[in-house]
Design an enzyme around this catalytic site. Structure first.
Site, short mmCIF file in Angstrom:
data_model
loop_
_atom_site.label_atom_id
_atom_site.label_comp_id
_atom_site.label_asym_id
_atom_site.label_seq_id
_atom_site.Cartn_x
_atom_site.Cartn_y
_atom_site.Cartn_z
N HIS A 96 -12.87 16.68 12.42
CA HIS A 96 -13.66 17.15 13.56
C HIS A 96 -13.41 16.26 14.77
CE1 HIS A 96 -16.66 19.40 15.76
NE2 HIS A 96 -16.58 20.27 14.79
N HIS A 105 -8.75 28.54 16.27
CA HIS A 105 -8.69 28.79 17.72
C HIS A 105 -7.55 29.71 18.13
CE1 HIS A 105 -12.19 26.64 18.50
NE2 HIS A 105 -11.74 25.53 17.97
N THR A 147 -19.00 23.53 14.83
CA THR A 147 -19.86 22.86 13.85
C THR A 147 -20.38 21.57 14.47
OG1 THR A 147 -18.36 23.74 12.20
CG2 THR A 147 -19.97 22.14 11.44
N ASN A 180 -6.24 23.49 11.17
CA ASN A 180 -7.26 24.52 11.38
C ASN A 180 -6.79 25.48 12.48
OD1 ASN A 180 -9.52 25.86 12.61
ND2 ASN A 180 -10.86 24.56 11.39
N GLU A 226 -13.46 27.02 5.16
CA GLU A 226 -14.74 26.43 5.56
C GLU A 226 -15.75 27.56 5.62
OE1 GLU A 226 -14.12 24.69 9.36
OE2 GLU A 226 -12.76 23.18 8.62
N GLU A 229 -15.88 15.89 3.08
CA GLU A 229 -15.14 15.77 4.33
C GLU A 229 -16.08 15.03 5.28
OE1 GLU A 229 -12.96 19.09 6.01
OE2 GLU A 229 -13.35 18.33 8.03
N ARG A 284 -16.81 35.18 14.66
CA ARG A 284 -16.43 35.04 16.07
C ARG A 284 -14.94 34.74 16.25
NH1 ARG A 284 -19.36 29.40 17.65
NH2 ARG A 284 -21.15 30.54 16.91
N ARG A 310 -16.77 32.42 9.77
CA ARG A 310 -18.17 32.27 10.19
C ARG A 310 -18.93 33.55 9.93
NH1 ARG A 310 -18.86 27.61 13.87
NH2 ARG A 310 -20.97 28.39 14.08
N HIS A 318 -12.21 28.77 9.13
CA HIS A 318 -13.66 28.87 8.97
C HIS A 318 -14.05 30.34 9.15
CE1 HIS A 318 -17.84 27.19 10.40
NE2 HIS A 318 -17.96 28.11 9.47
N1 PXP Z 1 -13.46 20.14 9.71
C1 PXP Z 1 -14.55 20.96 9.76
C2 PXP Z 1 -15.48 20.99 8.60
C3 PXP Z 1 -14.76 21.77 10.89
O1 PXP Z 1 -15.84 22.59 10.92
C4 PXP Z 1 -13.82 21.76 11.95
C5 PXP Z 1 -14.01 22.66 13.11
O2 PXP Z 1 -13.91 24.00 12.70
C6 PXP Z 1 -12.71 20.90 11.82
C7 PXP Z 1 -12.57 20.09 10.70
C8 PXP Z 1 -11.67 20.83 12.88
O3 PXP Z 1 -12.24 20.28 14.04
P1 PXP Z 1 -11.39 20.28 15.39
O4 PXP Z 1 -11.11 21.69 15.74
O5 PXP Z 1 -12.30 19.58 16.35
O6 PXP Z 1 -10.13 19.50 15.11
#
Ligand code: PXP
Length: 246
Positions: free
Chosen positions: A200, A20, A111, A17, A80, A161, A59, A55, A53
């Site tokens: 997550h 960030h 999330t 992901n 996402e 998931e 953001r 959003r 994601h």
């Molecule tokens: N899976 C989902 C559905 C999420 O919303 C997120 C955060 O955007 C992640 C995985 C990844 O989480 P993390 O950034 O804490 O590894």
């Protein structure tokens, strides 16, 4: 997957992901760091999928990012998104390989919990169908709660998931209880024919008990990998995570 001796081996796909990376760019509303470059490096490091994601408040990831990622990512894209009309339209046009439906609140930092699939089976079923008609596989991001897993199956989604957020935040005696919930949800989902993803809050330490759960086929990890990348570079941070997975 079959190894060269013809023996079945288990592999877990790693979705990286890169939200960030975009968060850092948006801190200055500028042009760098570019998530498209991040996706290339993540793939070089062994990512099996790029997860973003989009959003509703934009953001971090922007529409432009998703369009460019669709044209450059060689592995696969997991988008996402909230189960709302605007996002369904964007996904249907761009055609990510996978959509993971997530709940979304504007005031949340990230999330916070899984979808209440049980409370909205009918509307989710409609969204799942529309996405599948556009040729997109669909996963629902749910807490490891049996009724949410069963409801996910009812919507016709291919996958869930499992939200590992509570497990990731747990300390001391609570860790094993949270892990047990994930184990049971994974077993129940797989028994009903769902593919099992998880994610997550996972990092280079707490990922081990999760990968020991045999039903899990895919992990989506963002924050810990991007955080490590600040010090060691993204390609290496991804490779180090990939090397921990079977
Ligand atoms: N899976 C989902 C559905 C999420 O919303 C997120 C955060 O955007 C992640 C995985 C990844 O989480 P993390 O950034 O804490 O590894």
């Amino acid at each position: 997957m079959i190894d060269r001796n013809g023996i079945g081996v288990r592999r877990i796909r790693l979705g990286v992901n890169i939200d960030h990376v975009a968060t850092l760019r948006q801190a200055r509303r500028g042009r760098e760091p570019d998530p498209v470059r991040a996706a290339v490096l993540a793939e070089l490091g062994g990512a099996d999928q790029i997860t973003v994601h989009l959003r509703e408040d934009r953001r971090h990831i922007q529409d432009r990012d998703l369009e460019l990622l669709r044209r450059t990512v060689q592995t696969g894209i997991d988008m996402e998104m909230a189960a709302v009309a605007e996002m369904v339209r964007i996904a249907s046009r761009l055609g990510p390989d996978l959509v993971t439906l997530v709940p979304e609140k504007r005031e949340e930092i990230t999330t916070e919990g899984g979808l209440d699939a049980a409370g909205q089976v009918r509307s989710l079923t409609r969204v799942v169908r529309r996405l599948q008609k556009a040729g997109i596989r669909v996963a629902l991001f749910v807490d490891p709660v049996p009724r949410q897993v069963r409801a996910s199956r009812e919507t016709g989604a291919e996958a869930i998931e499992i939200n590992t957020g509570k497990y990731s935040e747990a300390a001391g005696d609570r860790v094993s209880g949270e892990l047990e919930k994930i184990r049971r949800a994974a077993a129940l989902g797989a028994e009903m024919g769902l593919r099992i993803h998880a994610g997550h809050g996972l990092n280079y330490r707490n990922v081990f008990p999760v990968i020991a759960i045999g039903e899990i086929e895919e992990l989506n990890i963002g924050h810990s990998i991007v955080s490590r990348a600040v010090f060691v570079g993204l390609e290496r941070a991804v490779r180090e995570m990939k090397e921990l997975l079977p």
